[in-house]
Design an enzyme around this catalytic site. Structure first.
Site, PDB file in Angstrom:
ATOM      1  N   TYR A  62       0.881  -1.165   0.000  1.00 49.49           N
ATOM      2  CA  TYR A  62       0.000   0.000   0.000  1.00 49.49           C
ATOM      3  C   TYR A  62       0.918   1.213   0.000  1.00 49.49           C
ATOM      4  O   TYR A  62       1.420   1.644   1.031  1.00 49.49           O
ATOM      5  CB  TYR A  62      -0.919  -0.023   1.228  1.00 49.49           C
ATOM      6  CG  TYR A  62      -1.812   1.182   1.366  1.00 49.49           C
ATOM      7  CD1 TYR A  62      -2.291   1.864   0.240  1.00 49.49           C
ATOM      8  CD2 TYR A  62      -2.194   1.656   2.618  1.00 49.49           C
ATOM      9  CE1 TYR A  62      -3.106   2.969   0.367  1.00 49.49           C
ATOM     10  CE2 TYR A  62      -3.018   2.752   2.761  1.00 49.49           C
ATOM     11  CZ  TYR A  62      -3.472   3.406   1.631  1.00 49.49           C
ATOM     12  OH  TYR A  62      -4.278   4.506   1.754  1.00 49.49           O
ATOM     13  N   ASP A  96      -2.115  -1.171  -4.102  1.00 46.25           N
ATOM     14  CA  ASP A  96      -2.455   0.207  -4.439  1.00 46.25           C
ATOM     15  C   ASP A  96      -1.132   0.968  -4.514  1.00 46.25           C
ATOM     16  O   ASP A  96      -0.526   1.278  -3.495  1.00 46.25           O
ATOM     17  CB  ASP A  96      -3.362   0.779  -3.354  1.00 46.25           C
ATOM     18  CG  ASP A  96      -3.660   2.259  -3.535  1.00 46.25           C
ATOM     19  OD1 ASP A  96      -3.172   2.848  -4.527  1.00 46.25           O
ATOM     20  OD2 ASP A  96      -4.360   2.824  -2.676  1.00 46.25           O
ATOM     21  N   ASP A 132      -4.019   0.701  -9.238  1.00 43.70           N
ATOM     22  CA  ASP A 132      -3.823  -0.600  -8.616  1.00 43.70           C
ATOM     23  C   ASP A 132      -3.284  -1.560  -9.675  1.00 43.70           C
ATOM     24  O   ASP A 132      -3.793  -1.595 -10.801  1.00 43.70           O
ATOM     25  CB  ASP A 132      -5.140  -1.125  -8.050  1.00 43.70           C
ATOM     26  CG  ASP A 132      -5.748  -0.171  -7.044  1.00 43.70           C
ATOM     27  OD1 ASP A 132      -5.495  -0.343  -5.843  1.00 43.70           O
ATOM     28  OD2 ASP A 132      -6.473   0.764  -7.464  1.00 43.70           O
ATOM     29  N   ASP A 144     -14.519   4.436  -4.999  1.00 41.03           N
ATOM     30  CA  ASP A 144     -13.228   4.108  -4.414  1.00 41.03           C
ATOM     31  C   ASP A 144     -12.588   3.007  -5.277  1.00 41.03           C
ATOM     32  O   ASP A 144     -12.761   2.997  -6.489  1.00 41.03           O
ATOM     33  CB  ASP A 144     -13.352   3.712  -2.940  1.00 41.03           C
ATOM     34  CG  ASP A 144     -12.041   3.949  -2.183  1.00 41.03           C
ATOM     35  OD1 ASP A 144     -11.581   5.103  -2.153  1.00 41.03           O
ATOM     36  OD2 ASP A 144     -11.471   2.994  -1.652  1.00 41.03           O
ATOM     37  N   HIS A 145     -11.832   2.090  -4.677  1.00 39.14           N
ATOM     38  CA  HIS A 145     -11.098   1.097  -5.459  1.00 39.14           C
ATOM     39  C   HIS A 145     -11.980  -0.089  -5.815  1.00 39.14           C
ATOM     40  O   HIS A 145     -12.928  -0.427  -5.087  1.00 39.14           O
ATOM     41  CB  HIS A 145      -9.911   0.566  -4.657  1.00 39.14           C
ATOM     42  CG  HIS A 145      -8.865   1.580  -4.354  1.00 39.14           C
ATOM     43  ND1 HIS A 145      -7.715   1.723  -5.100  1.00 39.14           N
ATOM     44  CD2 HIS A 145      -8.801   2.528  -3.388  1.00 39.14           C
ATOM     45  CE1 HIS A 145      -6.980   2.696  -4.594  1.00 39.14           C
ATOM     46  NE2 HIS A 145      -7.614   3.213  -3.556  1.00 39.14           N
TER      47      HIS A 145
END
Length: 275
Positions: free
Chosen positions: A128, A167, A240, A265-266
């Protein structure tokens, strides 16, 4: 072998929340489970330093009974409940688990940002990556992080092939975000961050999504929650990634995003590789 990586934006909210968004997140977790991946990498768990609570553990055991899991949370001097990572892996797998510190600027190494699983023939590692922040206040530290992270991956790659996900907080090329012209000075698309990612690829690693899908456009992995129309208008960023050592890149069958509907968001990213 299928592997899935996802920045979940709070595992606690996903497992115990009662909001509409928590319900959406649990549906995505169910989607992930249905695909029966060998390994699931989760970023931004936001758990406390002691890790999953008893309630979290009960839910994980109930929802992912075929999996063991390991976690890493932020510790002092890092902020409490910040960042954090977790792996779930099928119980038949027996990896050696490490929690590396890479010599990054303080307190990045204490923010729970990397976990690595070592198998007989390869490494699986997740990251991350620190965000450069509002006003790029953390950009210089981010550049040092990128350098140290590259050195870490190279050390792994010198021993055996690497599968790296997470990420990365960087849209590498202009086709990796909807509005590149407006974002050259935004965190995640600065020249410095893009150069850092280029250096990572140049060091012997493959962006599997681009290898499999070529220069396809309008495919992203993150849409801003604060912009209500971002997901509806597909105004996103691809930040990502599943990376592999170049020498095993030809073993990749699929590298793709998992659709999360209206949830912003992701989104999770999936790698199917023949190992």
């Amino acid at each position: 072998m299928i592997l899935i990586s996802w920045n979940i934006d709070s595992l606690n909210a996903a497992l115990t929340g009662t909001s509409e968004r928590a319900e959406e997140t649990r549906k995505v977790l169910s989607q992930i489970h249905d695909k029966q991946p060998a390994i699931i990498a989760i970023q931004e768990t936001k758990l406390r330093a002691t890790g999953p609570t008893k309630k979290h553990q009960e839910i994980l055991t109930a929802e992912f009974p075929e999996y063991d899991y390991v976690w890493r949370s932020a510790e002092e001097p890092a902020r409490k409940g910040y960042a954090g990572t977790m792996y779930l892996y099928q119980k038949g797998l027996k990896p050696k688990v490490t929690y590396p510190e890479i010599g990054a600027p303080t307190p990045m190494d204490q923010e729970g940002r990397i976990i690595t699983l070592e198998f007989a023939q390869y490494f699986v590692t997740q990251v991350y990556t620190p965000n450069s922040g509002n006003g790029l206040k953390r950009l210089s530290e981010r550049q040092e992080w990128d350098k140290k992270y590259l050195e870490y991956l190279q050390k792994l790659d010198n021993k055996k092939p690497v599968l790296a996900s997470g990420d990365y907080n960087c849209a590498h090329e202009e086709i990796d975000l909807k509005h590149p012209d407006n974002n050259h000075h935004s965190a995640g698309f600065t020249d410095e961050e893009r150069t850092g990612f280029s250096q990572l690829l140049d060091a012997g690693f493959c962006d599997t999504f681009r290898k499999i899908n070529g220069n396809v456009t309008d495919v992203y992995s993150w849409w801003a929650q604060r912009v209500r129309t971002a997901k509806a208008n597909n105004s996103g960023w691809r930040i990502d990634y599943w990376l592999t050592s170049n020498r095993i890149a030809d073993k990749v069958n699929h590298s793709e995003m998992i659709d999360t509907g209206s949830r912003a968001d992701h989104c999770p990213i999936l790698l199917d590789i023949d190992l």
